[in-house]
Design an enzyme around this catalytic site. Structure first.
Site, short mmCIF file in Angstrom:
data_model
loop_
_atom_site.label_atom_id
_atom_site.label_comp_id
_atom_site.label_asym_id
_atom_site.label_seq_id
_atom_site.Cartn_x
_atom_site.Cartn_y
_atom_site.Cartn_z
CE LYS A 35 -3.40 -2.56 2.67
NZ LYS A 35 -4.00 -2.78 3.99
CB ALA A 79 1.14 -9.38 7.71
CE LYS A 110 -4.51 1.55 4.82
NZ LYS A 110 -3.92 0.58 5.75
NE ARG A 154 2.43 -0.06 10.58
CZ ARG A 154 3.10 -0.63 9.58
NH1 ARG A 154 4.07 0.01 8.97
NH2 ARG A 154 2.81 -1.85 9.19
CG ASN A 155 -0.95 5.25 10.35
OD1 ASN A 155 -0.01 6.01 10.19
ND2 ASN A 155 -1.16 4.22 9.54
CE LYS A 204 10.20 5.30 8.77
NZ LYS A 204 11.23 5.92 9.62
CD GLN A 221 2.17 3.01 7.09
OE1 GLN A 221 1.67 3.27 8.19
NE2 GLN A 221 2.05 1.81 6.54
#
Length: 246
Positions: free
Chosen positions: A9, A42, A95, A159-160, A191, A193
Site C-alpha cells: 500500500k 499480515a 485511510k 499503527r497510525n 514506519k 505512514q
C-alpha cells in the site's frame, strides 16, 4: 503477455499531485499493473484467519483481474476484482489519515459512537478527494475490502491509530511527544505512514485551493502540526469556519 501486480500500500504524493506505483511500473516496464489491497493484517493472514482483499485492475482488462483473483483466492482469503486500480491505491493511502483521527478519538477517551462518526466522515472525504482529482474512480470501490473494510481495520488495529492515541495521551499529560519519537517508542522499527501522508496530501489540497472542501482531513493535519488541540477532531467543521488557515 507479461503482467504485474502491486501488493504494497502507498503511493508518492508531491505538490504537483499523486503518483501511483502501478503507473510507475507501467511506464518503466511497459507492462500492465494491477494492485492487491484490502483489510489484510499480515499476522492474521499467516494464521489463515478468514479475510478479504480487492484486486484493482485496468479498465478493459477484465481477464487480468480474473487471473489475479484466481491466483490469490483461497478458502480463507477471498478476493474480489474491480476495474479501478487508482481507486484501490488511493484507498490504501488515504485511510491512514482517517486512522489518525480515530486514534485522536481513542486518546481523548471518546466512545464507539464518536469513532464510528469519524470513520464514516473520513470515508466520505476519501471518496470525495479521490473523485475530485480522478473522476474515473468508482464509488463502488469504497465498499470493497480495499475501501471500507481496510479503513475499519486500520482505525481499530493499525499503527497510525496506535501512535495517534499515544500522541493525545502525552499531550493531555503535559508530556508532549513528537510523532517521530512515538514511532521509535512504539513501532519497533516499522514506519508511521499516516502523518507524512497527511502532510503530503494537505500540500496538494492547499495548492489546489480546496482545503475547505475536506475539513476532517485538514483538521487532522493541523492537529498533527500542533496548530489545533486534539479536541478539535469532534468540531472539525466549525473550527475551519471560525479559524481558517492563514
Amino acid at each position: 503477455s507479461t503482467q504485474s501486480t502491486w501488493v504494497i500500500k502507498g503511493m508518492d504524493v508531491t505538490e504537483s499531485g499523486f503518483e501511483f506505483i502501478s503507473g510507475l511500473i507501467h511506464h518503466q516496464l511497459g507492462i500492465d499493473c494491477a494492485t492487491l489491497i484490502g483489510a489484510n493484517l499480515a499476522n492474521e493472514i499467516a494464521q489463515e484467519q478468514f479475510s478479504e482483499a480487492t484486486v484493482g485492475y485496468t479498465q478493459g482488462k477484465e481477464e487480468n483481474g480474473l487471473l489475479w483473483k484466481r491466483l490469490f483466492h483461497r478458502h480463507y482469503f477471498h478476493v474480489q476484482a474491480v476495474p479501478d486500480v487508482v481507486g484501490c491505491e488511493l484507498c490504501g493511502t488515504l485511510k491512514n489519515i482517517v486512522a489518525l483521527g480515530a486514534g485522536f478519538v481513542d486518546g481523548l477517551g471518546y466512545g464507539n459512537n464518536t469513532k464510528a462518526a469519524i470513520i464514516r466522515i473520513g470515508l466520505l472525504e476519501m471518496r470525495k478527494l479521490a473523485q475530485y482529482f480522478f473522476p474515473s474512480v468508482q464509488t463502488e470501490t469504497f465498499f470493497e475490502s480495499a475501501g471500507v473494510a481496510d479503513l475499519i481495520t486500520t482505525c481499530y488495529g493499525g499503527r497510525n491509530r496506535k501512535c495517534a492515541e499515544a500522541y493525545v495521551k502525552h499531550v493531555l499529560n503535559g508530556d508532549h511527544k513528537t510523532f517521530d519519537q512515538l514511532e521509535e517508542m512504539l513501532l519497533g522499527g516499522q514506519k508511521l505512514q499516516g502523518v507524512l501522508t497527511s502532510h503530503e496530501v494537505q500540500s496538494v489540497l492547499r495548492k489546489n485551493g480546496v482545503e475547505d472542501k475536506f475539513p476532517l482531513f485538514t483538521t487532522i493535519n493541523r492537529i498533527c502540526k500542533n496548530e489545533l488541540p486534539p479536541q478539535a477532531i469532534i468540531a472539525y467543521d466549525e473550527l475551519l469556519k471560525k479559524n481558517p488557515k492563514k
